[in-house]
Design a protein around this motif. Structure first.
Motif, PDB file in Angstrom:
ATOM      1  N   GLN A   1      -4.647  27.393   6.074  1.00 29.38           N
ATOM      2  CA  GLN A   1      -5.997  27.387   5.011  1.00 29.38           C
ATOM      3  C   GLN A   1      -7.005  26.547   5.497  1.00 29.38           C
ATOM      4  OE1 GLN A   1      -3.314  24.145   3.622  1.00 29.38           O
ATOM      5  NE2 GLN A   1      -3.405  23.071   5.529  1.00 29.38           N
ATOM      6  N   SER A   2      -7.673  26.284   5.092  1.00 29.48           N
ATOM      7  CA  SER A   2      -9.453  25.516   4.835  1.00 29.48           C
ATOM      8  C   SER A   2      -9.853  24.480   4.359  1.00 29.48           C
ATOM      9  CB  SER A   2     -10.337  26.466   5.220  1.00 29.48           C
ATOM     10  OG  SER A   2     -10.640  26.541   3.945  1.00 29.48           O
TER      11      SER A   2
ATOM     12  N   HIS B   1     -11.935  21.457   2.761  1.00 32.04           N
ATOM     13  CA  HIS B   1     -12.284  21.343   1.811  1.00 32.04           C
ATOM     14  C   HIS B   1     -13.393  20.965   2.129  1.00 32.04           C
ATOM     15  CE1 HIS B   1      -9.799  22.547  -1.959  1.00 32.04           C
ATOM     16  NE2 HIS B   1      -8.697  22.365  -0.580  1.00 32.04           N
ATOM     17  N   VAL B   2     -13.045  19.801   3.334  1.00 32.88           N
ATOM     18  CA  VAL B   2     -14.905  19.400   3.699  1.00 32.88           C
ATOM     19  C   VAL B   2     -15.109  19.751   4.688  1.00 32.88           C
ATOM     20  CG1 VAL B   2     -15.761  17.120   4.816  1.00 32.88           C
ATOM     21  CG2 VAL B   2     -14.081  17.174   3.112  1.00 32.88           C
ATOM     22  N   CYS B   3     -14.106  20.261   5.650  1.00 28.59           N
ATOM     23  CA  CYS B   3     -15.285  20.187   6.736  1.00 28.59           C
ATOM     24  C   CYS B   3     -15.237  21.593   7.204  1.00 28.59           C
ATOM     25  CB  CYS B   3     -14.579  20.136   8.618  1.00 28.59           C
ATOM     26  SG  CYS B   3     -13.480  19.941   8.983  1.00 28.59           S
ATOM     27  N   MET B   4     -14.680  23.117   6.744  1.00 26.40           N
ATOM     28  CA  MET B   4     -13.814  24.488   6.409  1.00 26.40           C
ATOM     29  C   MET B   4     -13.540  24.484   7.523  1.00 26.40           C
ATOM     30  SD  MET B   4     -17.217  25.181   5.134  1.00 26.40           S
ATOM     31  CE  MET B   4     -18.171  26.913   5.153  1.00 26.40           C
ATOM     32  N   SER B   5     -12.441  23.901   8.148  1.00 26.93           N
ATOM     33  CA  SER B   5     -12.484  24.737   9.634  1.00 26.93           C
ATOM     34  C   SER B   5     -10.180  24.815   9.391  1.00 26.93           C
ATOM     35  CB  SER B   5     -11.560  23.305  10.730  1.00 26.93           C
ATOM     36  OG  SER B   5     -11.842  21.953  10.125  1.00 26.93           O
ATOM     37  N   ILE B   6     -10.190  26.292   9.926  1.00 29.48           N
ATOM     38  CA  ILE B   6      -8.796  26.598   9.421  1.00 29.48           C
ATOM     39  C   ILE B   6      -8.186  25.758  10.252  1.00 29.48           C
ATOM     40  CG2 ILE B   6      -9.948  28.751   8.693  1.00 29.48           C
ATOM     41  CD1 ILE B   6      -8.561  30.215  10.934  1.00 29.48           C
TER      42      ILE B   6
ATOM     43  N   SER C   1      -9.346  14.944   6.748  1.00 28.39           N
ATOM     44  CA  SER C   1      -8.895  14.635   5.276  1.00 28.39           C
ATOM     45  C   SER C   1      -7.958  15.713   5.195  1.00 28.39           C
ATOM     46  CB  SER C   1     -10.332  16.358   4.825  1.00 28.39           C
ATOM     47  OG  SER C   1     -11.383  15.957   4.711  1.00 28.39           O
TER      48      SER C   1
END
Lengths: 205, 539, 218
Positions: free
Chosen positions: C19-20, C22-27, C40
């Protein structure tokens, strides 16, 4: 962890290899065409410069008369802060609140946050709360409506022109400049790039 | 692991990017905005008003000659909560007008004796009007006028300060009249609580301001003035306007020069009436007391003190409010009358030096029998005046008396008393006349008159008398005949007619000559004038 | 390390157990609850996305009714007041010849909110009934609602500016009407509905066809 090797499109959940972008290059999701990231030249410099300019103009727009009206010999000038007063005094506190939050507080907090985050990046100092601030900056974005307010001003301007002479005050021009710089800043501020930098700043790799 | 893939292009070098020009320019623009805004911000002045009716912060404008020059910036109570301080933010351009005597007032709809004003503010809301001052000293706190001044701003003319004489209170807008012409107004009324006096600011419009000279005197026109004085009843009325509202008149007293034209604000005293301005005002006077044992009814303060018909002073007081008067109902009590004698009226000058001289003179007079009595000035009104006379019989060594520190002029008898005295002495003389012998002579004369009449009766009754009557009859008859002879148709009448006709003929011929003589008496000598010069063609 | 190497790009991340943020786009793996970078809360799909969206949508529809029937602006001229609804305001502007303004107000205040609600309903219904066709177009529509939603606020700002400016004592006054509040709340609720909607759900409908990938990951 190899979190930086991959990226997930946040609209269509497609797993993608992390884009390595050259200067001026953009990355889009191959499936849903969502814009993922853009690498701007001197991105962090630009963000900081635009954000601080926007802040300066936002503060300046509070200080002067915003709009002036001249109808049948009656002159009337309001500053932005006075307009809150009028709304609150005419029992429309909730409108005043919406107005205050969406047009001032959201952009102001975003800009202050951006300046804080990018100063930390620029100086390469892992200050406390930078990530939390950036998180909130990201979340606040949909609620920033300052540019819509500008359109609202222009529409009301045209509506009033037949009734009275309207003069645009210094604050108005200042506010226009603020909105321009804010949008320039938000355009240059790339979420993905920012978090990549923060990841490196806080040595997650 | 990632540095070769993800972030080769990300620079963190402290290289100054050209993008920093933007915030730099932003700062410059912001600084310019602040500068241009605050360099235009004018002075802030505070004006106190009784209340802030119709005034709103940031809305109520300040105007000068109907041009907006600022706005109400703040409204706050004063320290005592009995008024408000209105903060006005004015434009820079008017800074020079904010001097000591600048005035502010609120323009709102008003209906008053001066007319309806501020009607336009009914819809637009009130505004504050500024009237520029002429003073040089700057001021930033003012006391606002509660009513607008009656004179429109900037009207050319003369401002005067008038000190009230105390009788009538005028209000702003009352007219100032010069010989029936309204030439100005009272601007506003100011009560000086310390002096307990009312001052008026009056305004005389151009060109009438030239009528105001240094010797000008102002008086109250009460519209209808009745004066029941020693000179009798005098009724004076002004114009219809003054009849309703009153007003002020001004003029130069009759016996004075006009003086110089007043060009700057000056103080004048208001006289109680028109007659008062003609009174010569002397600054030096002597005060004396007169003590009367009989009635002073009809004597009023202001009545004149005369000597042989010349006014030498006036009555000051006729009341009895003196410490030394206990009860005037005592049989031997006297009524004090205080009079003044002015040196300038007895032939001396109005100076301190002559005042002393006058005092000496009067005191000498008293020693020689100068006394004061009441005389009736007007038999209808019964008003009295004080007549100074020298008592015929001088009592030896007249001593000076004092009453309450005033020298007492001895009271002479009342004029009426003197009259009664004269009548009494006349009767005494009549009484003393030798009436009895006179009556005897008279009866003897009557006897001889009777004898003469008896003689005349006898003459007419005798024959000679009858003959006299007959001859009178004859004479009358012949006169009758003569009159008949001249009547129409008679010879004498024909002759007379003829003579008259020829006389008329002569007169007709003489008439042109006579009229010529009448018009030009010298034509008998110089002949008839030539008429050729006027109409050469007819010659 | 090895499992990451085996990740297939071009395939749904959820199916591969990732999953990624929602805030920092890291997976991050699905098992993670919090993002290790920004902290988050992580979730592969917005929890109860459809329910939330429906709730906000219904609220906004309910708010839309008073927003269009009640006056949005009260104009008092010489003490006598008259109210203008959004639609009557547009008509007045049109009659006065201010066509551009009339069009702007009409689009921003009437067309946009209605379109937005209709689009969201369509999207919700298509997920509800697993209608998997033309997902790309649907995503574009969703992006459109996100983009234009905010612009409905124009009329509210116009009312606010007019109310603040036109205060001329007894001569003329403008006050906001009750509809201004309901309209503003309507815009906010539609925005919340759009935020609550998870477009990944649209794409999930297509993923059903390739269950073997998911198995391979596990």
């Amino acid at each position: 962890m190899a979190s930086t090797e991959y990226i997930i499109c946040h609209e269509c959940d497609l797993l993608l290899a992390a884009p390595v972008l050259g200067i001026g290059e953009k990355a889009h999701c191959p499936r849903c065409k969502l814009h993922l990231s853009t690498h701007y030249r001197n991105g962090s410099d630009k963000v900081l410069a635009f954000a601080s300019s926007a802040l300066i103009f936002l503060l300046a727009s509070m200080a002067f008369p915003f709009l002036g009206l001249n109808a049948q010999g009656q002159k009337r000038e309001i500053s932005l802060l006075e307009s809150f007063d009028i709304l609150i005094s005419s029992d429309y506190g909730i409108l005043a609140l919406i107005f205050l939050i969406m047009v001032f507080l959201v952009p102001l907090c975003s800009l202050l946050g951006i300046v804080y985050v990018y100063t930390a990046i620029k100086l390469w100092r892992p200050w406390s709360g930078v990530k939390a601030v950036m998180k909130w900056v990201t979340r606040l974005q949909p609620w920033n409506m300052s540019e819509i307010f500008i359109i609202g001003i222009l529409v009301s301007f045209i509506k009033i022109v037949s009734l009275a002479d309207v003069n645009l005050g210094l604050s108005f021009w200042s506010f226009i400049l603020f909105v321009l710089f804010l949008n320039a800043c938000l355009m240059v501020l790339d979420r993905y790039q920012t978090w990549l930098l923060l990841r490196r700043l806080y040595s997650y790799d | 692991m990632t540095d070769d893939v993800a972030s080769p292009n990300i620079t963190t070098k402290a290289k100054l990017s050209s993008v920093w020009l933007i915030p730099f320019v932003a700062v410059l623009i912001a600084v310019w905005m602040f500068y241009s805004h605050y360099s235009r911000v004018g002075p802030l002045v505070k004006v106190s008003f009784e209340d802030a009716a119709g005034l709103e912060v940031n809305k109520t404008p300040v105007k000068l000659r109907n041009v907006e020059i600022g706005k109400v910036e703040s409204l706050e109570f004063n320290e005592n909560f009995d008024g408000v301080w209105v903060g006005l933010r004015l434009e820079k351009a008017v800074t020079g007008l904010l001097v000591e005597d600048a005035t502010f007032w609120v323009v709102r709809p008003r209906v008053g004796r001066e007319g309806i004003s501020g009607f336009d503010t009914l819809l637009s809301g009130a505004y504050i009007e500024l009237s520029a001052g002429t003073s040089d000293s700057r001021e930033d706190e003012f006391i606002g006028l509660e009513k607008p001044p009656a004179t429109p701003q900037g009207t050319p003319g003369l401002h005067l300060t008038l000190e009230n004489s105390g009788n009538t209170l005028f209000s702003a807008g009352d007219p100032i009249i010069y010989r029936g012409l309204v030439v100005g107004k009272i601007d506003y009324v100011h009560f000086n609580a310390d002096e307990r006096k009312v001052y008026y600011n009056a305004f005389i419009e151009e060109p009438y301001d030239r009528l105001v000279t240094t010797n000008t005197r102002f008086w109250e026109i009460n519209g209808f003035e009745i004066d029941l004085g020693a000179e009798g009843l005098r009724v004076e009325t002004g114009s219809l306007e003054t009849l309703l509202t009153g007003g002020l008149g001004f003029d130069v007293p009759k016996n004075m020069p006009a003086g110089e034209v007043v060009t700057e604000r000056r103080d004048f005293v208001i006289y109680p009436g028109f007659t008062a301005i003609n009174d010569v005002i002397n600054h030096h006077s002597l005060e004396f007391a007169l003590l009367f044992s009989n009635s002073i009814r009809g004597l009023r303060p202001g009545a004149s003190v005369e000597y042989r018909g010349v006014k030498v002073g006036s009555v000051l007081r006729t009341d009895i409010d003196y410490p030394s008067i206990d009860n005037i109902l005592n049989k031997n009590s006297v009524i004090p009358v205080l009079v003044s004698i002015e040196p300038a009226r007895i032939g001396l000058s109005d100076t301190e030096k002559d005042l002393q001289q006058a005092k000496i003179d009067v005191l000498n007079g008293i020693k020689q029998g100068l006394s004061g009595g009441l005389a009736t000035a007007n038999f209808v009104t019964g008003s009295q005046y004080v007549e100074l006379v020298y008592e015929a019989e001088v009592k030896a060594a007249q001593e000076l008396e004092y009453f309450e520190g005033y020298v007492v002029i001895p009271a002479a008898a009342n004029q009426l008393d003197a009259l009664l005295g004269q009548a009494e002495s006349l009767l005494n003389k009549i009484n003393k006349l030798p009436v009895e012998p006179l009556l005897k002579d008279a009866s003897a004369a009557l006897v001889s008159i009777r004898q003469t009449s008896d003689n005349l009766e006898r003459v007419f009754s005798e024959e000679q008398g009858q003959a006299l009557l007959a001859s009178i009859d004859r004479t009358v008859n012949s006169l009758d005949k003569l009159v008949l002879g001249v009547s129409s148709g008679s010879e004498t009448r024909e002759l007379l007619d003829k003579d008259l006709k020829s006389l008329r003929h002569v007169l007709d011929e003489l008439l042109p000559l006579l009229s010529q003589l009448n018009k030009k008496p010298n034509s008998l000598i110089f002949g008839k004038p030539q008429q050729s010069s006027e109409y050469p063609g007819e010659e | 390390m090895t499992d990451e190497d085996s990740l297939n790009t071009g395939v749904s991340a959820l199916d591969q157990g990732y999953q990624s943020c929602h805030v920092c786009m890291s997976i991050a793996p699905i098992a993670h609850n919090h993002c290790e970078l920004c902290g988050s809360v992580l979730h592969a799909r917005i929890p109860n996305s459809l329910q939330k969206t429906w709730a906000w949508l219904i609220t906004s529809i309910l708010l839309l009714i008073p927003a269009n029937t009640l006056p949005i602006m009260q104009t008092y001229v010489l003490g006598s007041g008259s109210g203008d609804t959004i639609f009557s305001g547009v008509i007045t502007l049109w009659q006065h010849g201010s066509y551009p303004i009339a069009v702007i107000i009409f689009v921003a205040s009437i067309l946009v909110p209605v379109t937005k609600i209709v689009i969201l309903i369509t999207l919700c219904l298509s997920i509800q009934f697993s209608h998997a066709s033309s997902t790309t177009e649907k995503t574009t529509l969703y992006r459109l609602t996100e983009l234009i939603g905010r612009w409905s606020m124009i009329d509210i700002f116009v009312v606010i500016i007019l109310a603040a400016l036109i205060q001329f004592g007894g001569l003329m006054n403008i006050y906001p009407g009750f509809a201004a509040i309901t309209f503003a709340l309507m815009v906010i609720t539609t925005m919340l509905a759009a935020i609550s909607f998870d477009p990944k759900l649209l794409w999930d409908l297509n993923q059903i066809a390739v269950p073997e990938v998911k198995e391979a990951v596990e």
